[in-house]
Design a protein around this motif. Structure first.
Motif, PDB file in Angstrom:
ATOM      1  N   ARG A   1       0.822  -1.214   0.000  1.00  0.00           N
ATOM      2  CA  ARG A   1       0.000   0.000   0.000  1.00  0.00           C
ATOM      3  C   ARG A   1       0.854   1.261   0.000  1.00  0.00           C
ATOM      4  N   TRP A   2       1.962   1.234   0.719  1.00  0.00           N
ATOM      5  CA  TRP A   2       2.757   2.436   0.902  1.00  0.00           C
ATOM      6  C   TRP A   2       3.883   2.593  -0.130  1.00  0.00           C
ATOM      7  N   ALA A   3       4.057   1.623  -1.003  1.00  0.00           N
ATOM      8  CA  ALA A   3       5.162   1.686  -1.972  1.00  0.00           C
ATOM      9  C   ALA A   3       5.144   2.958  -2.826  1.00  0.00           C
ATOM     10  N   PRO A   4       4.006   3.368  -3.413  1.00  0.00           N
ATOM     11  CA  PRO A   4       4.029   4.593  -4.238  1.00  0.00           C
ATOM     12  C   PRO A   4       4.377   5.837  -3.419  1.00  0.00           C
ATOM     13  N   HIS A   5       3.872   5.929  -2.189  1.00  0.00           N
ATOM     14  CA  HIS A   5       4.157   7.088  -1.345  1.00  0.00           C
ATOM     15  C   HIS A   5       5.639   7.121  -0.953  1.00  0.00           C
ATOM     16  N   LEU A   6       6.177   5.951  -0.638  1.00  0.00           N
ATOM     17  CA  LEU A   6       7.596   5.871  -0.300  1.00  0.00           C
ATOM     18  C   LEU A   6       8.470   6.228  -1.507  1.00  0.00           C
ATOM     19  N   LEU A   7       8.003   5.858  -2.707  1.00  0.00           N
ATOM     20  CA  LEU A   7       8.746   6.178  -3.919  1.00  0.00           C
ATOM     21  C   LEU A   7       8.811   7.695  -4.122  1.00  0.00           C
ATOM     22  N   ILE A   8       7.691   8.372  -3.953  1.00  0.00           N
ATOM     23  CA  ILE A   8       7.671   9.832  -4.096  1.00  0.00           C
ATOM     24  C   ILE A   8       8.566  10.476  -3.043  1.00  0.00           C
ATOM     25  N   PHE A   9       8.482   9.991  -1.806  1.00  0.00           N
ATOM     26  CA  PHE A   9       9.320  10.525  -0.729  1.00  0.00           C
ATOM     27  C   PHE A   9      10.798  10.355  -1.054  1.00  0.00           C
ATOM     28  N   THR A  10      11.165   9.203  -1.584  1.00  0.00           N
ATOM     29  CA  THR A  10      12.567   8.930  -1.917  1.00  0.00           C
ATOM     30  C   THR A  10      13.060   9.837  -3.029  1.00  0.00           C
ATOM     31  N   ILE A  11      12.252  10.027  -4.074  1.00  0.00           N
ATOM     32  CA  ILE A  11      12.648  10.897  -5.185  1.00  0.00           C
ATOM     33  C   ILE A  11      12.839  12.333  -4.699  1.00  0.00           C
ATOM     34  N   VAL A  12      11.938  12.802  -3.840  1.00  0.00           N
ATOM     35  CA  VAL A  12      12.070  14.154  -3.283  1.00  0.00           C
ATOM     36  C   VAL A  12      13.362  14.277  -2.483  1.00  0.00           C
ATOM     37  N   CYS A  13      13.665  13.258  -1.668  1.00  0.00           N
ATOM     38  CA  CYS A  13      14.897  13.285  -0.870  1.00  0.00           C
ATOM     39  C   CYS A  13      16.135  13.283  -1.755  1.00  0.00           C
ATOM     40  N   LEU A  14      16.108  12.504  -2.833  1.00  0.00           N
ATOM     41  CA  LEU A  14      17.243  12.482  -3.754  1.00  0.00           C
ATOM     42  C   LEU A  14      17.437  13.830  -4.437  1.00  0.00           C
TER      43      LEU A  14
ATOM     44  N   PRO B   1       7.140   1.539 -17.742  1.00  0.00           N
ATOM     45  CA  PRO B   1       6.994   2.355 -16.520  1.00  0.00           C
ATOM     46  C   PRO B   1       8.101   2.098 -15.503  1.00  0.00           C
ATOM     47  N   LEU B   2       8.495   0.838 -15.334  1.00  0.00           N
ATOM     48  CA  LEU B   2       9.553   0.514 -14.380  1.00  0.00           C
ATOM     49  C   LEU B   2      10.891   1.092 -14.818  1.00  0.00           C
ATOM     50  N   LEU B   3      11.179   1.011 -16.120  1.00  0.00           N
ATOM     51  CA  LEU B   3      12.448   1.545 -16.615  1.00  0.00           C
ATOM     52  C   LEU B   3      12.504   3.060 -16.479  1.00  0.00           C
ATOM     53  N   ILE B   4      11.376   3.734 -16.668  1.00  0.00           N
ATOM     54  CA  ILE B   4      11.347   5.191 -16.522  1.00  0.00           C
ATOM     55  C   ILE B   4      11.630   5.579 -15.074  1.00  0.00           C
ATOM     56  N   ILE B   5      10.939   4.932 -14.134  1.00  0.00           N
ATOM     57  CA  ILE B   5      11.147   5.223 -12.711  1.00  0.00           C
ATOM     58  C   ILE B   5      12.573   4.885 -12.309  1.00  0.00           C
ATOM     59  N   THR B   6      13.068   3.736 -12.759  1.00  0.00           N
ATOM     60  CA  THR B   6      14.436   3.331 -12.430  1.00  0.00           C
ATOM     61  C   THR B   6      15.437   4.318 -12.999  1.00  0.00           C
ATOM     62  N   GLY B   7      15.206   4.775 -14.238  1.00  0.00           N
ATOM     63  CA  GLY B   7      16.099   5.737 -14.862  1.00  0.00           C
ATOM     64  C   GLY B   7      16.143   7.056 -14.102  1.00  0.00           C
ATOM     65  N   VAL B   8      14.984   7.516 -13.631  1.00  0.00           N
ATOM     66  CA  VAL B   8      14.932   8.763 -12.855  1.00  0.00           C
ATOM     67  C   VAL B   8      15.746   8.626 -11.575  1.00  0.00           C
ATOM     68  N   ILE B   9      15.536   7.523 -10.852  1.00  0.00           N
ATOM     69  CA  ILE B   9      16.248   7.325  -9.594  1.00  0.00           C
ATOM     70  C   ILE B   9      17.744   7.166  -9.832  1.00  0.00           C
ATOM     71  N   CYS B  10      18.110   6.365 -10.828  1.00  0.00           N
ATOM     72  CA  CYS B  10      19.543   6.172 -11.118  1.00  0.00           C
ATOM     73  C   CYS B  10      20.197   7.486 -11.549  1.00  0.00           C
ATOM     74  N   GLY B  11      19.476   8.303 -12.309  1.00  0.00           N
ATOM     75  CA  GLY B  11      20.024   9.590 -12.711  1.00  0.00           C
ATOM     76  C   GLY B  11      20.280  10.500 -11.524  1.00  0.00           C
ATOM     77  N   LEU B  12      19.352  10.515 -10.569  1.00  0.00           N
ATOM     78  CA  LEU B  12      19.531  11.338  -9.373  1.00  0.00           C
ATOM     79  C   LEU B  12      20.683  10.821  -8.511  1.00  0.00           C
ATOM     80  N   VAL B  13      20.811   9.499  -8.437  1.00  0.00           N
ATOM     81  CA  VAL B  13      21.911   8.928  -7.644  1.00  0.00           C
ATOM     82  C   VAL B  13      23.253   9.238  -8.293  1.00  0.00           C
ATOM     83  N   MET B  14      23.311   9.213  -9.623  1.00  0.00           N
ATOM     84  CA  MET B  14      24.565   9.501 -10.309  1.00  0.00           C
ATOM     85  C   MET B  14      24.974  10.963 -10.179  1.00  0.00           C
TER      86      MET B  14
END
Length: 218
Positions: free
Chosen positions: A89-102, A163-176
């Motif tokens: 249930r909380w996975a999408p909310h945690l994903l948004i929180f993580t992207i904001v933190c990154l 959709p998974l590759l787009i989300i993964t790409g966004v997160i990997c880009g922020l981490v890099m």
């Protein structure tokens, strides 16, 4: 009373996961425990000389890591008692929180730097959050949730893989941007592992793997 206390202790020591999927649970627990012990030994070996010269004790850094490992063990037991549907249930909310933190990590004055990398959000001088570490768990949860909900369309790459590759790409880009190549590679391996476990067609999985290798080489 003694019998009730025994049952309560058994529920705490052996959570529901040990009964619902005992072999898998114990395999994971033993693997994590073994890697933790090996890591502690390596920390002691690598830090003892520095600890003696800096803190006059060979055990200073090791003791700190041992306390953190004990906290991790408690968190592991607590997490094993939480129903997986809670995390779903909380996975999408945690994903948004993580992207904001990154994104906040990259902002001067908010992200904390060390050794040429900006990877932490600091509360004060002693407390810090590393969003890239949180991203590993959150992306694992989000990928598993997405694949489970779209299992009937597992061969339709536009509805599942893209959709998974787009989300993964966004997160990997922020981490890099931090930069942190090691964590980026780990995130890629996590997503690839989830795709493999979900039964993504071999051709799609092969293209994803080739893309990851090419991105790493660049």
């Amino acid at each position: 009373m003694k019998e009730q206390a025994t049952r309560a202790l058994r529920r705490v020591a052996f959570p529901q996961a040990t009964r619902d999927g005992a072999p898998l649970f114990w395999m994971v627990a033993l693997a994590v425990g073994g890697l933790t012990v090996i890591g502690l030994v390596m920390v002691l070996s690598a830090s003892s000389v520095m600890s003696i010269s800096t803190h006059h004790s060979a055990w200073f850094v090791f003791n700190r890591q041992l306390v953190l490992a004990a906290c991790g063990a408690v968190a592991f037991l607590v997490g094993a008692r939480i129903d997986y549907r809670f995390w779903v249930r909380w996975a999408p909310h945690l994903l948004i929180f993580t992207i904001v933190c990154l994104m906040l990590v990259a902002m001067p004055g908010i992200g904390r730097s060390a050794n040429g990398a900006r990877r932490w959000l600091g509360v004060n001088g002693s407390i810090a959050l590393q969003p890239s570490e949180l991203a590993k768990l959150v992306l694992l949860l989000f990928a598993a949730r997405t694949l489970a909900r779209r299992v009937d369309h597992i061969h339709e790459w536009r509805r599942v893989l893209m959709p998974l590759l787009i989300i993964t790409g966004v997160i990997c880009g922020l981490v890099m941007l931090e930069p942190d190549l090691g964590t980026t590679v780990e995130i890629g391996l996590i997503v690839t592992g989830v795709l493999f476990a979900a039964g993504i067609p071999a051709r799609q999985l092969g293209l994803v793997t080739l893309g990851e290798l090419a991105a790493t080489a660049v």
